[in-house]
Scaffold this active site. Structure first.
Site, PDB file in Angstrom:
ATOM      1  N   LYS A  22       6.775   2.839   3.463  1.00 44.13           N
ATOM      2  CA  LYS A  22       6.593   3.645   2.432  1.00 44.13           C
ATOM      3  C   LYS A  22       5.094   3.459   1.970  1.00 44.13           C
ATOM      4  CE  LYS A  22       9.220   1.652  -0.874  1.00 44.13           C
ATOM      5  NZ  LYS A  22       7.888   1.588  -2.103  1.00 44.13           N
ATOM      6  N   ASN A  23       4.567   2.405   1.732  1.00 48.22           N
ATOM      7  CA  ASN A  23       3.602   1.948   0.818  1.00 48.22           C
ATOM      8  C   ASN A  23       2.760   2.282   1.462  1.00 48.22           C
ATOM      9  OD1 ASN A  23       5.675   1.253  -1.166  1.00 48.22           O
ATOM     10  ND2 ASN A  23       5.148  -0.895  -0.324  1.00 48.22           N
ATOM     11  N   CYS A 117      10.349  -0.412  -9.067  1.00 47.93           N
ATOM     12  CA  CYS A 117      11.291  -1.150  -9.509  1.00 47.93           C
ATOM     13  C   CYS A 117      10.822  -2.713 -11.009  1.00 47.93           C
ATOM     14  CB  CYS A 117      10.732  -1.916  -8.617  1.00 47.93           C
ATOM     15  SG  CYS A 117      11.631  -1.102  -7.140  1.00 47.93           S
ATOM     16  N   ARG A 122       4.441  -4.674 -15.421  1.00 49.81           N
ATOM     17  CA  ARG A 122       3.823  -4.831 -14.458  1.00 49.81           C
ATOM     18  C   ARG A 122       2.587  -2.825 -14.551  1.00 49.81           C
ATOM     19  NH1 ARG A 122       7.180  -2.324  -9.779  1.00 49.81           N
ATOM     20  NH2 ARG A 122       5.385  -2.739  -8.368  1.00 49.81           N
ATOM     21  N   ASP A 307       7.790  -8.274  -0.856  1.00 46.10           N
ATOM     22  CA  ASP A 307       8.621  -6.777  -0.696  1.00 46.10           C
ATOM     23  C   ASP A 307       9.763  -7.791   0.393  1.00 46.10           C
ATOM     24  OD1 ASP A 307       6.130  -4.450  -1.221  1.00 46.10           O
ATOM     25  OD2 ASP A 307       7.399  -5.530  -1.972  1.00 46.10           O
ATOM     26  N   ARG A 399      16.212   4.921  -1.716  1.00 47.32           N
ATOM     27  CA  ARG A 399      14.196   5.946  -2.333  1.00 47.32           C
ATOM     28  C   ARG A 399      13.375   4.995  -1.092  1.00 47.32           C
ATOM     29  NH1 ARG A 399      11.856   2.685  -7.106  1.00 47.32           N
ATOM     30  NH2 ARG A 399      10.581   3.586  -6.222  1.00 47.32           N
TER      31      ARG A 399
HETATM   32  C1  EPZ Z   1       2.518  -2.032  -4.569  1.00 41.96           C
HETATM   33  O1  EPZ Z   1       2.790  -2.617  -5.734  1.00 41.96           O
HETATM   34  C2  EPZ Z   1       4.125  -2.029  -3.879  1.00 41.96           C
HETATM   35  N1  EPZ Z   1       4.177  -0.588  -4.742  1.00 41.96           N
HETATM   36  C3  EPZ Z   1       5.150  -2.743  -4.221  1.00 41.96           C
HETATM   37  O2  EPZ Z   1       5.955  -2.566  -3.185  1.00 41.96           O
HETATM   38  C4  EPZ Z   1       4.554  -4.296  -4.092  1.00 41.96           C
HETATM   39  O3  EPZ Z   1       5.359  -5.339  -3.991  1.00 41.96           O
HETATM   40  C5  EPZ Z   1       3.519  -4.362  -4.343  1.00 41.96           C
HETATM   41  O4  EPZ Z   1       2.568  -3.667  -3.831  1.00 41.96           O
HETATM   42  C6  EPZ Z   1       2.847  -5.937  -3.953  1.00 41.96           C
HETATM   43  O5  EPZ Z   1       2.074  -5.894  -2.665  1.00 41.96           O
HETATM   44  C7  EPZ Z   1       3.810   0.410  -3.289  1.00 41.96           C
HETATM   45  O6  EPZ Z   1       2.866   1.001  -2.901  1.00 41.96           O
HETATM   46  C8  EPZ Z   1       4.410   1.908  -4.210  1.00 41.96           C
HETATM   47  P1  EPZ Z   1      -0.079  -4.739  -7.329  1.00 41.96           P
HETATM   48  P2  EPZ Z   1       1.369  -1.957  -7.177  1.00 41.96           P
HETATM   49  O7  EPZ Z   1      -0.650  -3.504  -7.953  1.00 41.96           O
HETATM   50  O8  EPZ Z   1       1.044  -1.722  -6.762  1.00 41.96           O
HETATM   51  C9  EPZ Z   1      -0.766  -7.086 -11.396  1.00 41.96           C
HETATM   52  C10 EPZ Z   1       8.534  -2.323  -2.644  1.00 41.96           C
HETATM   53  O9  EPZ Z   1       9.954  -2.960  -3.030  1.00 41.96           O
HETATM   54  N2  EPZ Z   1      -1.169  -6.109 -11.794  1.00 41.96           N
HETATM   55  O10 EPZ Z   1      -0.880  -5.028  -6.345  1.00 41.96           O
HETATM   56  O11 EPZ Z   1       2.693  -1.958  -7.975  1.00 41.96           O
HETATM   57  C11 EPZ Z   1       1.249  -6.888 -11.233  1.00 41.96           C
HETATM   58  O12 EPZ Z   1       1.221  -7.066 -12.808  1.00 41.96           O
HETATM   59  C12 EPZ Z   1       7.161  -2.145  -4.376  1.00 41.96           C
HETATM   60  O13 EPZ Z   1       8.066  -1.145  -2.352  1.00 41.96           O
HETATM   61  C13 EPZ Z   1      -1.755  -6.077 -12.932  1.00 41.96           C
HETATM   62  O14 EPZ Z   1      -2.201  -7.429 -13.504  1.00 41.96           O
HETATM   63  O15 EPZ Z   1       1.566  -4.152  -6.857  1.00 41.96           O
HETATM   64  C14 EPZ Z   1       1.485  -8.103 -10.470  1.00 41.96           C
HETATM   65  O16 EPZ Z   1       1.950  -9.443 -10.550  1.00 41.96           O
HETATM   66  C15 EPZ Z   1       8.332  -3.103  -5.290  1.00 41.96           C
HETATM   67  N3  EPZ Z   1      -2.892  -5.222 -13.151  1.00 41.96           N
HETATM   68  C16 EPZ Z   1       0.398  -8.376  -9.607  1.00 41.96           C
HETATM   69  O17 EPZ Z   1      -0.784  -7.917  -9.949  1.00 41.96           O
HETATM   70  C17 EPZ Z   1      -2.621  -4.087 -12.681  1.00 41.96           C
HETATM   71  O18 EPZ Z   1      -3.342  -3.195 -12.818  1.00 41.96           O
HETATM   72  C18 EPZ Z   1       0.632  -7.616  -8.303  1.00 41.96           C
HETATM   73  O19 EPZ Z   1       0.594  -6.038  -7.970  1.00 41.96           O
HETATM   74  C19 EPZ Z   1      -1.993  -3.590 -11.555  1.00 41.96           C
HETATM   75  C20 EPZ Z   1      -1.310  -5.249 -11.335  1.00 41.96           C
END
Ligand code: EPZ
Length: 430
Positions: A22-23, A117, A122, A307, A399
């Site tokens: 998915k991701n 989610c 986020r 995840d 989803r």
């Molecule tokens: C992606 O989310 C995935 N979603 C998530 O999978 C996954 O948990 C996550 O990456 C981590 O691997 C998709 O790919 C659609 P991040 P993303 O930006 O991109 C902080 C699932 O279950 N952060 O790596 O939103 C953030 O708050 C979903 O399939 C900032 O502070 O995750 C978090 O604490 C859930 N500022 C950390 O970084 C930013 O600008 C990691 O978030 C961006 C992120």
């Protein structure tokens, strides 16, 4: 309203085939928007988030034709920027990849603030930092993010702060792929789906190196051309079924996966006493004895994937002694714990760590999917619980998981979907 019913106690046997990731699929679909040509994307998971992403592109003028249940032909030649539909965009967090793609191809983007989610805050500050470094002006107005640039984007060195953000790494790659000069992303996310996106873009004529390491280099190219590309297997789905087998007991072979991507999960299962056998593209999971206690801490790849955290916590409920789960990627990913408590879990949450005390076993209950992976967790809990577990809010599960009920049924789970009447509307206060 549809619910999933699980009767616990059946051991699992047989093999389960993993679908496309998915991701990885979501960024690749949004990246196809950069290409004014025909792209064929194969091995897509048949899930709602993929259907929503494709519908967003179609309504913005891309030609989208499903070739099979898991492959699509996309031609974004006539794509119209700035017209994404808010009610579709807010359904999936990955829609914010439109920002990088529209900015990268047209120099302007206008996308609704992302949903997804709920794990506490986020933010998208790192995405915005990347776009501004490339020369764009970014404003957030009325729930929309508006990114514009009056001149071509110019490649820069961008250092991501804190946890290497997957989303920010993806979005900056999409914006930089046709920028002038070279962009370097330092402290980039290293997840396999970043590599998959880079491979897709390079197959379309981009010039990206270092994906999968902390330093991703993107040399801007003039234009991209069409290609045919197959998405990698879903390591999170694979981890989910490996854990289901370890929870329910029995012997299950999880096929069509990349063992290298599973290393952190495999290592923890072995530490708990689960039997693991590995082949080129399969992993066999056998559990006969009591699960040993363990201490798990989620980390960006190649650490233990966040995840797979809720699913893994079901095993911690069942382990001997006291086990610990520390969530270090998101602020708060523990909303699923209340649902496990309804089933008899003995868990305390102290800041970023959940502490699991040994129990005899879980009991079936009426529970809800609080989010995608929390939903998978309560299904796995139901596989081991005494009696029947009834899971609602299952659209959050469907989803992101391709055919989860049938895949579990095929390896011996007593699981089914049931349509229940909508609850009667409450009498209006007069
Ligand atoms: C992606 O989310 C995935 N979603 C998530 O999978 C996954 O948990 C996550 O990456 C981590 O691997 C998709 O790919 C659609 P991040 P993303 O930006 O991109 C902080 C699932 O279950 N952060 O790596 O939103 C953030 O708050 C979903 O399939 C900032 O502070 O995750 C978090 O604490 C859930 N500022 C950390 O970084 C930013 O600008 C990691 O978030 C961006 C992120």
């Amino acid at each position: 309203m549809e619910k999933i019913l699980v009767r616990g106690g059946s051991k699992l046997h047989g093999s389960v085939e993993i679908s496309g990731m998915k991701n990885a699929a979501l960024p690749v679909i949004m990246a196809a928007m950069l290409v004014p040509d025909e792209c064929i994307i194969e091995n897509l998971p048949a899930i709602d988030d993929v259907a929503t992403s494709l519908e967003i592109l179609r309504r913005m003028g891309a030609d989208v034709t499903m070739l099979t249940k898991t492959s699509v032909k996309v031609n974004a030649k006539n794509f119209r920027p700035g017209e994404s539909e808010f009610d579709l965009v807010k359904r999936i967090r990955a829609s914010y990849y439109l920002l990088g793609a529209e900015l990268g191809r047209f120099g302007r983007a206008n996308v609704g603030y992302p949903g997804g989610c709920d794990f506490g805050s986020r933010p998208i500050d790192q995405h915005i930092k990347g776009f501004e470094a490339l020369g764009a002006k970014v404003d957030v107005e009325g729930g929309y993010i508006i990114a514009t640039t009056s001149s071509p984007l110019v490649g820069k060195k961008i250092h991501l702060d804190g946890i290497p953000s997957v989303g920010a790494t993806v979005n900056i790659m999409l914006a930089a792929v046709m920028a002038q000069g070279t962009t370097t992303i330092e402290n980039a996310a290293r997840e396999p789906h970043i590599v998959d996106l880079a491979n897709f873009l390079n197959t379309c004529g981009a010039d990206i190196s270092g994906a999968g390491t902390s330093t991703v280099r993107i040399r801007g190219v003039k234009q991209l051309h069409g290609c045919t590309y197959s998405i990698i297997p879903d390591m999170i789905e694979a981890g989910t079924y490996m854990i289901a087998a370890a929870a329910a007991g029995g012997s299950v072979t999880v096929t069509n996966l990349i063992p290298k991507h599973m290393e952190a999960v495999t290592a923890k299962l072995i530490e708990m006493g689960v039997g693991i056998e590995e082949g080129d593209d399969w992993i066999k999971v056998e559990r006969t004895d009591k699960l040993k206690k363990v201490n798990v801490k989620t980390m960006p790849y190649p650490g233990f994937p966040t995840d797979v955290h809720p699913q893994m916590s079901v095993l911690l409920c069942l382990s001997e002694g006291v086990s610990f789960m520390t969530e270090s990627v998101f602020d708060n990913r523990f909303r699923y714990i209340d649902e496990l408590r309804r089933m008899g879990a003995d868990v305390k949450v102290d800041g970023k760590t959940a502490i699991f005390e040994e129990i005899e076993g879980l009991s079936g209950a009426k529970v809800t999917a609080v989010d995608l992976r929390g939903g998978a967790a309560v299904i796995i809990a139901g596989l081991t619980a005494a009696g029947v577990t009834e899971v609602d809010n299952i659209q959050l599960i469907e989803r992101g998981y391709d055919d989860i009920v049938q895949k579990l049924k095929d390896i011996g789970a007593d699981i089914s979907k049931k349509v229940t009447p909508e609850p009667e509307a409450l009498p209006k206060a007069n």
